[in-house]
Design a protein around this motif. Structure first.
Motif, PDB file in Angstrom:
ATOM      1  N   GLU A   3      45.670  47.538  26.891  1.00  0.00           N
ATOM      2  CA  GLU A   3      44.368  48.207  27.047  1.00  0.00           C
ATOM      3  C   GLU A   3      43.269  47.195  27.322  1.00  0.00           C
ATOM      4  N   ALA A   4      43.255  46.105  26.560  1.00  0.00           N
ATOM      5  CA  ALA A   4      42.257  45.059  26.783  1.00  0.00           C
ATOM      6  C   ALA A   4      42.405  44.487  28.193  1.00  0.00           C
ATOM      7  N   GLY A   5      43.655  44.295  28.608  1.00  0.00           N
ATOM      8  CA  GLY A   5      43.928  43.730  29.932  1.00  0.00           C
ATOM      9  C   GLY A   5      43.455  44.632  31.058  1.00  0.00           C
ATOM     10  N   ARG A   6      43.615  45.942  30.859  1.00  0.00           N
ATOM     11  CA  ARG A   6      43.166  46.881  31.902  1.00  0.00           C
ATOM     12  C   ARG A   6      41.656  46.828  32.087  1.00  0.00           C
ATOM     13  N   TYR A  90      42.392  42.675  19.739  1.00  0.00           N
ATOM     14  CA  TYR A  90      43.263  41.948  20.675  1.00  0.00           C
ATOM     15  C   TYR A  90      42.513  41.583  21.953  1.00  0.00           C
ATOM     16  N   HIS A  91      43.016  40.561  22.623  1.00  0.00           N
ATOM     17  CA  HIS A  91      42.284  39.973  23.739  1.00  0.00           C
ATOM     18  C   HIS A  91      43.003  40.126  25.083  1.00  0.00           C
ATOM     19  N   GLY A  92      42.188  40.161  26.126  1.00  0.00           N
ATOM     20  CA  GLY A  92      42.662  40.005  27.497  1.00  0.00           C
ATOM     21  C   GLY A  92      41.773  38.974  28.178  1.00  0.00           C
ATOM     22  N   ASP A  93      42.331  38.208  29.112  1.00  0.00           N
ATOM     23  CA  ASP A  93      41.609  37.085  29.712  1.00  0.00           C
ATOM     24  C   ASP A  93      42.146  36.915  31.140  1.00  0.00           C
ATOM     25  N   ALA A  94      41.240  36.951  32.113  1.00  0.00           N
ATOM     26  CA  ALA A  94      41.675  36.750  33.500  1.00  0.00           C
ATOM     27  C   ALA A  94      40.521  36.212  34.325  1.00  0.00           C
TER      28      ALA A  94
END
Ligand code: MG
Length: 239
Positions: A3-6, A90-94
């Motif tokens: 979800e974070a990544g999206r 939670y994390h997403g990083d791009a």
């Protein structure tokens, strides 16, 4: 983390739609922050070691960690945008590098090689491979194309913290480090310079630039190793 990544992926898509000559990097930051908060998520970079914005905006010779401000994008610039999101702990990083209007062929080639080096890295994320197989895949691809890999900044594990062990350099001999296992999640982020790999940090204590003034590009994805191989959590269509 999916979800974070999206959300991260959607923000980068929105950045691509918004980038045009004349827009300031502060405006891009506002657009990104608003979109992140619309999902009840938090911009993970804001306040991280006192970083003053929600995204990093690095133009031309800037490698990473550029601070959004009043600079206006100009036709022919390239801009790397790095986005971090925290959702439910939670994390997403791009990150991705975008063209502003029409860019020089060398700039386009730098962007293409950097994007494809990340794809090479993704293909090296297999159960049984070792961590440095990822590093080696990036370096081999970039150097085969006569460009250079930044040494001072690296990819990383990611999860409840944005930066977790292990560090994942974008260079090195294959076959070293821990064996990759299902369930790991890594943020892989090649930074590639058109000139030499050396960099320096500006007086603002954040902005990293190439030492020789050459152009630099940056792509990053958050990638989970599942039982069907690598899964890009920050959108497959950007690689
Ligand atoms: Mg990162």
């Amino acid at each position: 983390m999916r979800e974070a990544g999206r959300i991260v992926a959607e923000v980068l898509q929105e950045m691509e739609n918004s980038i045009k000559p004349g827009i300031t990097t502060a405006m891009l930051d506002k657009i990104a922050e608003k979109l992140i908060r619309s999902y009840n998520a938090e911009p993970a970079f804001l306040g991280y070691h006192n970083f003053p914005a929600s995204i990093c905006t690095s133009i031309n010779n800037e490698v990473v960690h550029g601070i959004p401000g009043l600079r206006r994008l100009a036709e022919g610039d390239i801009i790397s945008i790095d986005v971090g999101v925290r959702l439910k702990g939670y994390h997403g990083d791009a990150a991705a590098t975008f063209e502003v209007g029409e860019v020089a062929p060398q700039a386009r080639r730098l962007i293409d090689v950097t994007r494809l080096s990340l794809q090479e890295a993704v293909e090296a994320i297999k159960a049984g491979n070792r961590l440095s197989d990822i590093s080696h895949a990036v370096q081999a691809y970039v150097e085969k194309n006569s460009l250079s890999v930044v040494r001072n900044y690296v990819g990383h594990g990611i999860g409840e913290d944005m930066h977790e062990e292990p560090q994942v350099p974008n260079f090195g001999q294959p076959g070293r480090g821990p064996v990759l296992q299902e369930g790991i999640v890594l943020a892989i982020e090649p930074m590639v310079n058109a000139g030499s790999w050396e960099v320096k940090v500006l007086d603002d204590q954040w902005t990293v630039v190439t030492a020789d003034g050459s152009l630099s590009a940056h792509f990053e994805h958050t990638i989970a190793l599942g039982n069907n191989g690598p899964e890009i959590l920050t959108s497959p269509n950007l690689v």
